[in-house]
Motif scaffolding. Structure first.
Motif, short mmCIF file in Angstrom:
data_model
loop_
_atom_site.label_atom_id
_atom_site.label_comp_id
_atom_site.label_asym_id
_atom_site.label_seq_id
_atom_site.Cartn_x
_atom_site.Cartn_y
_atom_site.Cartn_z
N ALA A 34 52.82 19.61 6.71
CA ALA A 34 53.14 20.15 8.02
C ALA A 34 54.29 18.81 8.90
CB ALA A 34 52.05 20.40 8.88
N ARG A 35 53.79 17.56 8.46
CA ARG A 35 54.71 16.27 8.94
C ARG A 35 56.10 16.68 8.46
NH1 ARG A 35 51.70 10.85 9.80
NH2 ARG A 35 53.89 10.33 9.12
N LEU A 36 56.30 16.64 6.94
CA LEU A 36 57.61 16.87 6.50
C LEU A 36 58.35 18.19 7.17
CD1 LEU A 36 56.72 16.16 2.81
CD2 LEU A 36 57.96 14.65 4.25
N ALA A 37 57.65 19.15 7.48
CA ALA A 37 58.22 20.27 8.06
C ALA A 37 58.89 19.93 9.45
CB ALA A 37 57.64 21.52 8.00
N VAL A 38 58.10 19.21 10.13
CA VAL A 38 58.59 18.85 11.55
C VAL A 38 59.70 18.00 11.63
CG1 VAL A 38 57.74 17.46 13.50
CG2 VAL A 38 56.11 19.20 12.62
N GLU A 39 59.80 16.99 10.67
CA GLU A 39 60.62 15.84 10.38
C GLU A 39 61.97 16.83 10.08
OE1 GLU A 39 59.61 13.04 7.58
OE2 GLU A 39 57.77 12.31 8.87
N ASP A 40 61.93 17.93 9.35
CA ASP A 40 63.14 18.66 8.85
C ASP A 40 63.58 19.64 10.03
OD1 ASP A 40 63.47 17.60 6.42
OD2 ASP A 40 62.61 19.17 5.21
N GLN A 158 49.63 6.12 0.68
CA GLN A 158 49.70 5.25 1.57
C GLN A 158 49.86 5.49 3.18
OE1 GLN A 158 48.96 2.38 0.37
NE2 GLN A 158 48.91 3.24 -1.76
N LEU A 159 50.25 7.08 3.27
CA LEU A 159 50.66 7.53 4.68
C LEU A 159 49.31 7.55 5.42
CD1 LEU A 159 53.35 8.25 5.94
CD2 LEU A 159 52.56 10.71 5.51
N ALA A 160 49.57 6.67 6.56
CA ALA A 160 48.34 6.88 7.80
C ALA A 160 48.08 8.32 7.97
CB ALA A 160 48.79 6.08 8.53
N SER A 161 46.91 8.66 8.09
CA SER A 161 46.58 10.27 8.10
C SER A 161 47.01 10.48 9.80
CB SER A 161 45.22 10.33 7.83
OG SER A 161 45.05 11.62 7.45
N THR A 162 47.57 11.73 9.77
CA THR A 162 47.71 12.35 11.07
C THR A 162 46.25 13.20 11.27
OG1 THR A 162 49.93 12.42 10.69
CG2 THR A 162 49.19 13.98 12.54
N PRO A 163 45.94 13.32 12.64
CA PRO A 163 44.86 14.38 12.60
C PRO A 163 45.17 15.86 12.44
CG PRO A 163 45.13 12.94 14.74
CD PRO A 163 46.17 12.69 13.62
N PHE A 164 44.39 16.52 11.68
CA PHE A 164 44.85 17.95 11.78
C PHE A 164 44.98 18.70 13.06
CE2 PHE A 164 43.64 22.49 10.90
CZ PHE A 164 44.28 22.63 9.78
#
Ligand SMILES: [Fe+2]
Length: 177
Positions: A34-40, A158-164
């Motif tokens: 989901a983070r990758l989708a936001v970044e795009d 390694q990526l710090a977790s983002t809360p669901f």
């Protein structure tokens, strides 16, 4: 609407610790996608599709009848109760997108993890010409390919977790109810 959100959050909090198979848990894989989708710069429907694309794997843990290798269909079927095709279609097609890319894009299969190459065989293997034609006729095939590329990347130990829960607002935004 709150019920849907709490159902989904419950599924991920109960089953999301399950191993995704490549150094990350299901819930870490989901939020990274989901983070990758936001970044795009994607719209909320695609962010939610990315977040929930493997929800069928979590049902497989609850109900073995679904089977891991049908997780795309099982997930889309469940989500279609609550979400429009902009969410459910990329989810339904994300395994087909993998098969399509393996068949048509030079070098793609070599970029896959061992687990992903292994599962390809159980997911139908390479596409035939007819399957390619049918896939390209799907209204959401491009979205499915974009989702598939985040899926491939979202395995960073390694990526710090983002809360669901940081995606709750987007789930509510695109929900039908
Ligand atoms: Fe995935």
């Amino acid at each position: 609407m709150t019920d849907i959100l709490s159902n989904i959050e419950q599924i991920y909090s109960e089953m999301g610790h399950n191993h995704y198979g490549e150094g990350v848990s299901q819930i870490e894989h989901a939020v990274q996608c989901a983070r990758l989708a936001v970044e795009d710069g994607e719209r909320a429907d695609m962010v939610v599709a990315a977040l929930l694309h493997d929800i069928g794997h979590l049902f497989a843990g609850v109900n073995p009848g679904y089977g891991d290798f049908c997780h795309d269909q099982a997930g889309a079927e469940y989500l279609s109760q609550y979400f429009p095709p902009g969410v459910t279609e990329p989810v339904r097609l994300h395994v087909s997108a993998k098969r399509y890319l393996c068949t048509t894009e030079a070098g793609y299969i070599d970029s896959l993890s061992e687990a992903s190459r292994y599962s390809l065989e159980h997911q139908g293997g390479f596409m035939t010409e007819d399957e390619i034609t049918a896939f390209l006729a799907e209204p959401f095939y491009e979205q499915a390919i974009r989702l598939r590329r985040w899926d491939d990347e979202a395995k960073d130990e390694q990526l710090a977790s983002t809360p669901f829960s940081s995606f709750s607002q987007k789930i509510v935004e695109v929900c039908n109810a």
